[in-house]
Design a protein around this motif. Structure first.
Motif, mmCIF file in Angstrom:
data_model
loop_
_atom_site.group_PDB
_atom_site.id
_atom_site.type_symbol
_atom_site.label_atom_id
_atom_site.label_comp_id
_atom_site.label_asym_id
_atom_site.label_seq_id
_atom_site.Cartn_x
_atom_site.Cartn_y
_atom_site.Cartn_z
ATOM 1 N N GLN A 134 0.832 -1.194 0.000
ATOM 2 C CA GLN A 134 0.000 0.000 0.000
ATOM 3 C C GLN A 134 0.876 1.258 0.000
ATOM 4 O OE1 GLN A 134 -3.328 0.072 -0.263
ATOM 5 N NE2 GLN A 134 -3.318 -2.169 -0.402
ATOM 6 N N ASN A 208 -2.076 9.218 -3.573
ATOM 7 C CA ASN A 208 -1.014 8.213 -3.502
ATOM 8 C C ASN A 208 0.389 8.782 -3.694
ATOM 9 O OD1 ASN A 208 -2.929 6.155 -3.199
ATOM 10 N ND2 ASN A 208 -3.150 5.922 -5.421
ATOM 11 N N ASN A 209 0.476 9.989 -4.254
ATOM 12 C CA ASN A 209 1.784 10.434 -4.740
ATOM 13 C C ASN A 209 2.141 11.865 -4.355
ATOM 14 O OD1 ASN A 209 2.275 7.975 -6.367
ATOM 15 N ND2 ASN A 209 0.518 8.713 -7.540
ATOM 16 N N VAL A 224 5.935 3.952 -8.382
ATOM 17 C CA VAL A 224 4.834 4.534 -9.152
ATOM 18 C C VAL A 224 3.537 3.886 -8.690
ATOM 19 C CG1 VAL A 224 3.853 4.870 -11.436
ATOM 20 C CG2 VAL A 224 6.337 4.965 -11.116
ATOM 21 N N ASN A 225 2.635 4.708 -8.178
ATOM 22 C CA ASN A 225 1.364 4.219 -7.658
ATOM 23 C C ASN A 225 0.218 4.614 -8.575
ATOM 24 O OD1 ASN A 225 2.158 2.984 -5.101
ATOM 25 N ND2 ASN A 225 2.768 5.057 -4.515
ATOM 26 N N PRO A 226 -0.935 3.974 -8.432
ATOM 27 C CA PRO A 226 -2.085 4.334 -9.281
ATOM 28 C C PRO A 226 -2.408 5.815 -9.195
ATOM 29 C CG PRO A 226 -2.542 2.350 -8.010
ATOM 30 C CD PRO A 226 -1.241 2.892 -7.492
ATOM 31 N N GLY A 227 -3.005 6.335 -10.233
ATOM 32 C CA GLY A 227 -3.323 7.752 -10.312
ATOM 33 C C GLY A 227 -4.358 8.193 -9.297
ATOM 34 N N ASN A 228 -4.546 9.517 -9.197
ATOM 35 C CA ASN A 228 -5.479 10.093 -8.242
ATOM 36 C C ASN A 228 -6.797 10.452 -8.916
ATOM 37 O OD1 ASN A 228 -3.444 10.185 -6.120
ATOM 38 N ND2 ASN A 228 -2.529 11.877 -7.267
ATOM 39 N N THR A 229 -7.744 10.879 -8.124
ATOM 40 C CA THR A 229 -9.001 11.399 -8.657
ATOM 41 C C THR A 229 -8.720 12.762 -9.298
ATOM 42 O OG1 THR A 229 -9.555 12.567 -6.619
ATOM 43 C CG2 THR A 229 -10.253 10.262 -6.803
ATOM 44 N N ASP A 233 -5.807 15.574 -8.326
ATOM 45 C CA ASP A 233 -4.853 16.056 -9.329
ATOM 46 C C ASP A 233 -4.892 17.584 -9.434
ATOM 47 O OD1 ASP A 233 -3.783 13.614 -10.015
ATOM 48 O OD2 ASP A 233 -5.225 13.246 -11.628
#
Length: 483
Positions: A134, A208-209, A224-229, A233
């Motif tokens: 996570q 996540n980032n 590298v984590n999944p993108g954000n909403t 962003d």
């Protein structure tokens, strides 16, 4: 010249040269105390409130402390603590790193020699991160010129330098420490470019980032984590922007983001407003996001005022403490290539008035209160929401005091920092050039009747912790549409 006079002269020359080459912490304390007492605009205001006995006790305590200090970094920290007797902001004391490096080179040592280090290579860190499922605070992050590795040791996350181009920082030096509390909240100590530190009670992983330590923003580089909403962003885009921008966020609403009112940003702010004037005037709602805007120069926000204006605006003036040292700031303004001819003429006239009143407080304007009237009131934008937070200070708070006089404007967010009444900073080097003092030149006529320092400016709509910061723009737009 007889022998006795020659010996006295020789003693004075040697003493002065020795002082110029190396200052003890006691020397720096004596200089700081005298300089602050003679030149800071807020000094006497605080003494009148707290009393001379309290100040004398404060000085006696620190006189004992500085006698034992041999290290420049420790000396700086203790001397800054002495300054906090007067106020928390609009003052600074930093180490002149070039002078510290030169002194260290003469001793064949490095000023950072004893700095905490964590020697984990980037490859080793990446290998250890492979087992983390996570997104967490651990990872590789970037902020400004720094690439920082973060790993957890016991209940602390240690951030250390992997790369720091064109800075004094060395690989593996510890840049920050984040402590995890039992309730899963975080606090941090962060070390800035001059190795000075600041404690932050707010540390957040956004999406996540994106990592937020107080007003410091960090972007994740690895893993590298999944993108954000889209909302997250947009929030990250605003918080990491270095330049002002305008963005259409709906059919009714424009977002204007201004990260700083620094004078160097004035041209960019004016340019963005001029290029988008028709767009702004075509929309019912304008949201101005000022989060983490710590101030700058009043000239930088002047072109925003016409969009807010509904009625005459009253501005309470300031008075400047005139001293030979303080008045040099006007000379610096006159020599600044970024200043316009009109602004330089203001500085020239101000310098003449100040020099005629050495030792006194001087108003550079003819009246204590000025009232500004504009010829037009724009029909759009009808509703203006200004997003503020605890990191707004100084010039930004001055802008807010003007903006809140408009019938169109409401504030959204949290109470500002409260750093405005004693202001207009000036910077001078210590005799040995190893420290740089920043203090204030002016005092507002608002105090004590409408004091901002230590109190801040409150929002009309308090956005509590149940509303995520990435959702503040959407919440503000919702309220503006309701109006």
């Amino acid at each position: 010249m007889n022998l006795k006079k020659r010996l006295i002269l020789l003693f004075l020359v040697v003493s002065c040269n020795s002082f110029a080459q190396k200052c003890s912490c006691q020397d720096n304390f004596n200089w700081l105390k005298k300089n602050f007492e003679e030149n800071d605009a807020g000094f006497q205001f605080v003494i009148d409130k707290k009393g001379t006995t309290t100040y004398e006790d404060h000085n006696n305590l620190f006189s004992k402390k500085v006698k034992k200090i041999k290290d420049l970094n420790t000396c700086r920290d203790v001397l800054f603590d002495w300054m906090l007797f007067f106020r928390p902001e609009h003052l600074s004391l930093s180490i002149n790193q070039d002078a510290a490096n030169k002194s260290a080179a003469q001793k064949n040592t490095a000023p950072e020699k004893e700095w905490d280090e964590l020697e984990i290579s980037e490859e080793q860190l990446k290998s250890s991160l492979a087992n983390i499922a996570q997104p967490s605070l651990e990872g590789i992050w970037t902020t400004g010129p720094y690439t920082i590795g973060v790993t957890k040791k016991n209940n602390e996350y240690i951030g250390y330098i992997l790369e720091a181009k064109n800075t004094k920082w060395k690989q593996y030096q510890v840049k920050f420490k984040i402590k995890e509390s039992p309730d899963k909240t975080y606090s941090a100590v962060f070390f800035f470019g001059d190795y000075s530190s600041r404690n932050f009670k707010e540390v957040k992983l956004v999406g996540n980032n994106f990592l937020k330590i107080g007003f410091v923003s960090l972007q994740r580089k690895f893993p590298v984590n999944p993108g954000n909403t889209p909302e997250i962003d947009s929030y990250i885009e605003s918080l990491t922007a270095e330049n002002p921008f305008i963005k259409e966020i709906s059919g009714k609403t424009i977002l204007l983001r201004i990260p700083s009112f620094d004078y160097s940003n004035k041209k960019a702010i004016d340019s963005v407003l001029a290029a988008n004037k028709a767009l702004i005037l075509s929309k019912e709602n304008l949201i101005i996001d000022l989060r983490n805007n710590g101030g700058g120069a009043d000239a930088s926000f002047q072109e925003i005022i016409p969009y807010l204006y509904t009625n005459p605006i009253r501005t309470i003036g300031t008075e400047y403490l005139s001293t030979v040292q303080n008045n040099k700031r006007m000379e610096e303004f006159m020599a600044n290539p970024d200043w316009s001819a009109e602004d330089k003429e203001w500085a020239r006239k101000g310098l003449e008035k100040l020099n005629l009143n050495i030792g006194k407080f001087v108003s550079l304007n003819d009246a204590i209160v000025q009232e500004s009237k504009l010829d037009a009131v724009y029909s759009n934008p009808k509703n203006i929401g200004i997003i503020i937070n605890e990191n707004n200070a100084s010039t930004t708070e001055e802008f807010l005091l003007l903006a809140k006089q408009s019938k169109k404007v409401k504030f959204f967010g949290t109470t500002t920092e409260g750093v405005l009444d004693i202001s207009n900073m000036h910077f001078v080097d210590s005799p040995c050039k190893d420290l740089k003092l920043g203090y204030s030149l002016s005092k507002s006529f608002r105090i004590p009747g409408m004091q901002i320092d230590g109190k801040g400016i409150q929002p009309d709509y308090y956005l509590d912790k149940s509303i995520p910061e990435y959702d503040w723009v959407r919440f503000t737009e919702k309220i503006l549409n309701a109006n």
